[in-house]
Design a protein around this motif. Structure first.
Motif, PDB file in Angstrom:
ATOM      1  N   LEU A   4       0.837  -1.200   0.000  1.00  0.00           N
ATOM      2  CA  LEU A   4       0.000   0.000   0.000  1.00  0.00           C
ATOM      3  C   LEU A   4       0.869   1.247   0.000  1.00  0.00           C
ATOM      4  N   ASP A   5       0.582   2.143  -0.986  1.00  0.00           N
ATOM      5  CA  ASP A   5       1.204   3.474  -0.950  1.00  0.00           C
ATOM      6  C   ASP A   5       0.171   4.401  -0.317  1.00  0.00           C
ATOM      7  N   PRO A   6       0.320   4.717   0.951  1.00  0.00           N
ATOM      8  CA  PRO A   6      -0.732   5.493   1.634  1.00  0.00           C
ATOM      9  C   PRO A   6      -0.867   6.913   1.094  1.00  0.00           C
ATOM     10  N   THR A   7       0.140   7.372   0.380  1.00  0.00           N
ATOM     11  CA  THR A   7       0.030   8.752  -0.137  1.00  0.00           C
ATOM     12  C   THR A   7      -0.989   8.832  -1.279  1.00  0.00           C
ATOM     13  N   VAL A   8      -1.194   7.694  -1.960  1.00  0.00           N
ATOM     14  CA  VAL A   8      -2.197   7.706  -3.044  1.00  0.00           C
ATOM     15  C   VAL A   8      -3.334   6.726  -2.755  1.00  0.00           C
ATOM     16  N   GLY A   9      -3.205   5.958  -1.638  1.00  0.00           N
ATOM     17  CA  GLY A   9      -4.281   5.024  -1.264  1.00  0.00           C
ATOM     18  C   GLY A   9      -4.434   3.889  -2.241  1.00  0.00           C
TER      19      GLY A   9
END
Ligand code: P6P
Length: 331
Positions: free
Chosen positions: A187-192
């Motif tokens: 998961l890239d939390p900056t782009v969800g």
């Protein structure tokens, strides 16, 4: 099977995979996308549990006789809602709920059954150790299009059509198999968004890492104790790794090799881990990655639970290591 380059999104991977099933109705795809959505929501909350007053226990106990952590309840409700609202399941089994969960009106029933431990290892939340959601999926076996029944979950692990886990650790990784290998999405939390980070996870034939709670070794079968003493021979170069969080221990062993053992103890004479929503999913993953999972007498996936919270002994990891343990227990 089509190869995907790292960086492929989970959505594109699922769409491409479903194209290989022209008979697919889209429910399976939707189910897995809802799992990813719930995983994102739980990840966000786990990552700030200490800030959001979500540390600690609720003071109540679950069916397992374990203190329910606040995050257990949040994860349980989040995955339930995500799946109930999507019209893709006819029943849900959760470690956190004594009875099976049926889809409430006005939501539609679907063709699948979802079994989960919504937040395994949750007692480790306050210590910031890796924890995770473990799940497996069956196609409904019961007739009709209403709610499911016992025949949908008290069945062989060989009926599983998908399984995985979301590990909430240094990063959030969704590890998934639909029967064609094992893939990991970070998961890239900056782009969800989940992006493919482990395109084809494969276990080697053997490893020299064992994971177990050695404090209980005096309670084990003496033949298992003898195996453990043998691998401790310094010239063999084994090491021990144990977090006390099944998902964290399993994920490390899946990515780096290792064998996990949870044998029967005086406190858990049938083993501690649950068959339907812990051992089944991880056994499905490990076999799809070339490994093995056994209860010491038979393959985990060949078992059929008699009840939804049934426990089991679990030996799981690199194939040769598991087979060596099973041989030791049957000589
Ligand atoms: P022990 C966590 O409570 C859990 O269910 C699994 O995540 C973990 O593998 C196991 O129990 C640890 O049990 O007895 O070593 O604390």
């Amino acid at each position: 099977m089509q190869q995907f380059e790292e960086g492929t999104t989970l959505d594109r991977f699922l769409l491409e995979t479903m194209r290989e099933h022209p008979e697919a109705t889209g429910q399976f795809l939707t189910l897995l996308k809802q799992v990813a959505l719930a995983g994102k929501l739980v990840s966000a909350r786990v990552n700030r549990a200490g800030l959001a007053g979500m540390f600690g226990a609720t003071g109540s106990m679950n069916i397992q006789g374990e203190y329910v952590q606040k995050m257990d309840l949040y994860a349980n409700e989040t995955f339930k809602r995500a799946l109930e609202h999507a019209g893709v399941v006819c029943m849900i089994v959760s470690e956190e709920e004594e009875a099976p969960i049926f889809v409430p009106p006005p939501f539609r029933h679907g063709n699948y059954v979802f079994c989960m431990d919504p937040l395994d290892g949750s007692s480790n939340i306050d210590t910031n150790a890796s924890i995770g959601t473990i799940f497996c999926v069956f196609r409904r076996a019961s007739e009709g299009d209403g709610q499911g029944d016992a025949s949908d979950v008290l069945r062989s692990g060989r009926d599983i059509v998908a399984a995985g886990y979301v590990v909430y650790g240094a990063g959030t990784v969704l590890v998934l198999s639909t029967g064609r290998g094992v893939q990991g999405f970070t998961l890239d939390p900056t782009v969800g968004e989940f992006f493919l980070s482990h395109s084809d996870i494969r276990l080697g034939a053997s490893s020299r890492t064992y994971s177990c709670n050695e404090a209980y070794a005096a309670q084990w079968d003496p033949r298992l104790r003898a195996w453990l003493e043998r691998v401790k021979e310094p010239s063999l170069g084994w090491s021990a790794r144990y977090i006390g969080s099944l998902v964290g221990d399993f994920h490390r062993n899946l990515v780096k090799g290792g064998v996990f053992l949870y044998p029967p103890t005086e406190k858990a004479p049938k083993g501690k881990l649950r068959l339907l929503y812990e051992a089944f999913p991880l056994a499905y993953l490990v076999e799809n990655a070339g490994g093995a999972a056994s209860d010491g007498t038979m393959a985990i996936l060949d078992k059929t639970p008699a009840s939804i919270h049934e426990r089991t002994t679990l030996f799981i990891g690199d194939r040769d290591n598991v087979e060596e343990i099973v041989r030791a227990l049957n000589t």
